[in-house]
Design a protein around this motif. Structure first.
Motif, PDB file in Angstrom:
ATOM      1  N   LEU A 235       0.835  -1.211   0.000  1.00 46.45           N
ATOM      2  CA  LEU A 235       0.000   0.000   0.000  1.00 46.45           C
ATOM      3  C   LEU A 235       0.865   1.255   0.000  1.00 46.45           C
ATOM      4  CD1 LEU A 235      -2.696  -1.047   2.644  1.00 46.45           C
ATOM      5  CD2 LEU A 235      -3.059  -0.773   0.187  1.00 46.45           C
ATOM      6  N   ARG A 236       2.089   1.144  -0.461  1.00 43.40           N
ATOM      7  CA  ARG A 236       3.040   2.248  -0.362  1.00 43.40           C
ATOM      8  C   ARG A 236       2.540   3.493  -1.091  1.00 43.40           C
ATOM      9  NH1 ARG A 236       6.251   2.695  -4.999  1.00 43.40           N
ATOM     10  NH2 ARG A 236       5.958   1.001  -6.490  1.00 43.40           N
ATOM     11  N   TYR A 237       2.842   4.616  -0.504  1.00 42.54           N
ATOM     12  CA  TYR A 237       2.522   5.933  -1.058  1.00 42.54           C
ATOM     13  C   TYR A 237       1.046   6.087  -1.425  1.00 42.54           C
ATOM     14  CZ  TYR A 237       7.377   6.953  -0.600  1.00 42.54           C
ATOM     15  OH  TYR A 237       8.620   7.152  -0.052  1.00 42.54           O
ATOM     16  N   ASN A 238       0.237   5.900  -0.412  1.00 42.11           N
ATOM     17  CA  ASN A 238      -1.173   6.247  -0.464  1.00 42.11           C
ATOM     18  C   ASN A 238      -1.438   7.267   0.641  1.00 42.11           C
ATOM     19  OD1 ASN A 238      -2.928   4.646  -2.505  1.00 42.11           O
ATOM     20  ND2 ASN A 238      -1.486   3.102  -1.745  1.00 42.11           N
ATOM     21  N   PHE A 239      -2.630   7.271   1.198  1.00 42.40           N
ATOM     22  CA  PHE A 239      -2.986   8.257   2.216  1.00 42.40           C
ATOM     23  C   PHE A 239      -3.661   7.560   3.403  1.00 42.40           C
ATOM     24  CE2 PHE A 239      -2.911  10.190  -1.953  1.00 42.40           C
ATOM     25  CZ  PHE A 239      -2.084  11.288  -1.762  1.00 42.40           C
ATOM     26  N   VAL A 240      -2.966   6.561   3.916  1.00 38.61           N
ATOM     27  CA  VAL A 240      -3.506   5.730   4.997  1.00 38.61           C
ATOM     28  C   VAL A 240      -3.531   6.480   6.322  1.00 38.61           C
ATOM     29  CG1 VAL A 240      -3.028   3.664   6.376  1.00 38.61           C
ATOM     30  CG2 VAL A 240      -2.906   3.564   3.867  1.00 38.61           C
ATOM     31  N   TYR A 241      -2.499   7.285   6.566  1.00 41.07           N
ATOM     32  CA  TYR A 241      -2.378   8.077   7.796  1.00 41.07           C
ATOM     33  C   TYR A 241      -2.407   7.193   9.057  1.00 41.07           C
ATOM     34  CZ  TYR A 241      -3.221  12.016   4.659  1.00 41.07           C
ATOM     35  OH  TYR A 241      -3.143  12.908   3.635  1.00 41.07           O
ATOM     36  N   GLU A 242      -2.374   7.842  10.216  1.00 42.22           N
ATOM     37  CA  GLU A 242      -2.299   7.114  11.479  1.00 42.22           C
ATOM     38  C   GLU A 242      -3.526   6.237  11.711  1.00 42.22           C
ATOM     39  OE1 GLU A 242      -2.521   8.166  16.231  1.00 42.22           O
ATOM     40  OE2 GLU A 242      -1.288   9.464  14.967  1.00 42.22           O
ATOM     41  N   LYS A 243      -4.707   6.769  11.455  1.00 42.74           N
ATOM     42  CA  LYS A 243      -5.948   6.021  11.709  1.00 42.74           C
ATOM     43  C   LYS A 243      -5.990   4.735  10.891  1.00 42.74           C
ATOM     44  CE  LYS A 243     -10.229   5.184  13.037  1.00 42.74           C
ATOM     45  NZ  LYS A 243     -10.565   4.026  12.175  1.00 42.74           N
TER      46      LYS A 243
END
Length: 316
Positions: free
Chosen positions: A139-147
């Motif tokens: 899932l590299r370089y997506n927008f997963v963030y901390e949550k």
């Protein structure tokens, strides 16, 4: 780079419906959209031979992802699916996640460089506790963030099949690192973990070091470009007798002299590490000398990268 468009994809799809020998199809870096890809996805409902599909860097988007998700619900042959850089967002990711709940053949899934956010990450986290086939997830370089990272970490407490996990470049921060550190204490399946460029910082690095003290499965760990600083030395020291870590990437972390001394101390007793990347870390002659002294007693390290540091004649 080829220039296969939607009409070309539709021709390929027609062939796939009757072909019984082709096992791998590579159509990376073309210019087809969801229309052409949906035709290929539909062909996979009946195709009984194709095992690997590489369609990185096209324009599949969410609609194309939904089409392949429907195929994954019935296809019994596909083991690898590469969808990097295809403008896939949460809707497409959620559709794929739903398919993963019942799919029992897919082993490798690449979803890097897309537009997947917390919603998509959470959907995958909810799907994988029951999935029994997937071993590689990127899932590299997506927008997963901390949550999103926290939700994925919860999944890793129960999932026993995933061995390779790449979450680089997702802004997981300290909180995400702390959640994954807890996973390291208990998970016995993960062997490769990539967390490059995530803003983990010294606090997150310290948490990961504590997790590594109890971990007995990780073989390769990437923590590059995280601003961890001298705490990188604590990570090396955490690789005690129980550790299986053979490859450790710590480049671009501003390790400095203090961190180099702590790394040297860890190397003196380490008996597993084979590759250590310390590129561009502000390590001066003093730090390099400390590491060099440690290498006199270390008997396992084979590759050490100290390029782009602050070494003079004394350090060399």
């Amino acid at each position: 780079k080829n220039q296969i468009d939607d009409s070309g994809c539709e021709s390929i799809a027609k062939a796939l419906k009757v072909n019984s020998t082709l096992s791998q199809l590579d159509r990376r870096e073309n210019k087809f959209s969801r229309v052409g890809f949906s035709a290929i996805a539909l062909a996979l409902h009946t195709n009984s031979a194709l095992a690997q599909l590489h369609v990185d860097d096209n324009q599949i988007d969410d609609d194309g992802s939904m089409a392949i998700a429907e195929a994954l619900k019935v296809n019994k042959n596909l083991t690898r699916l590469d969808l990097d850089a295809n403008r896939i967002g949460d809707d497409g990711c959620c559709a794929i996640a739903t398919a993963l709940k019942t799919n029992v053949t897919l082993k490798y899934l690449e979803l890097g460089d897309n537009k997947i956010g917390v919603i998509g990450a959470t959907a995958i986290a909810e799907a994988l506790p029951t999935n029994i086939s997937l071993i590689h997830l990127c899932l590299r370089y997506n927008f997963v963030y901390e949550k999103g990272c926290v939700d994925l970490a919860k999944m890793l407490h129960t999932n026993r099949t995933l061995t390779h996990f790449n979450l680089s470049g997702n802004h997981i921060g300290v909180g995400g690192a702390v959640a994954l550190a807890e996973v390291l204490k208990h998970n016995t399946a993960l062997t490769q973990l990539h967390l490059t460029d995530n803003g983990i910082g010294p606090e997150g690095g310290a948490a990961l070091a504590e997790g590594l003290k109890l971990n007995r499965s990780i073989v390769s760990l990437a923590l590059d470009s995280n601003g961890i600083g001298a705490v990188c030395g604590d990570i090396v020291q955490a690789l005690g007798p129980q550790s299986r870590v053979e490859v450790l990437e710590l480049y671009d972390n501003n390790i400095g002299i203090a961190g180099a001394h702590r790394i040297a101390l860890g190397l003196q007793s380490n008996k597993v590490l084979r590759e250590l990347d310390l590129w561009s870390n502000g390590i001066s002659d003093e730090g390099c000398v400390a590491i060099a002294v440690a290498l006199k007693s270390n008997r396992t390290l084979e590759h050490l990268n100290l390029a782009a540091n602050k070494l003079g004649d004394e350090g060399c």
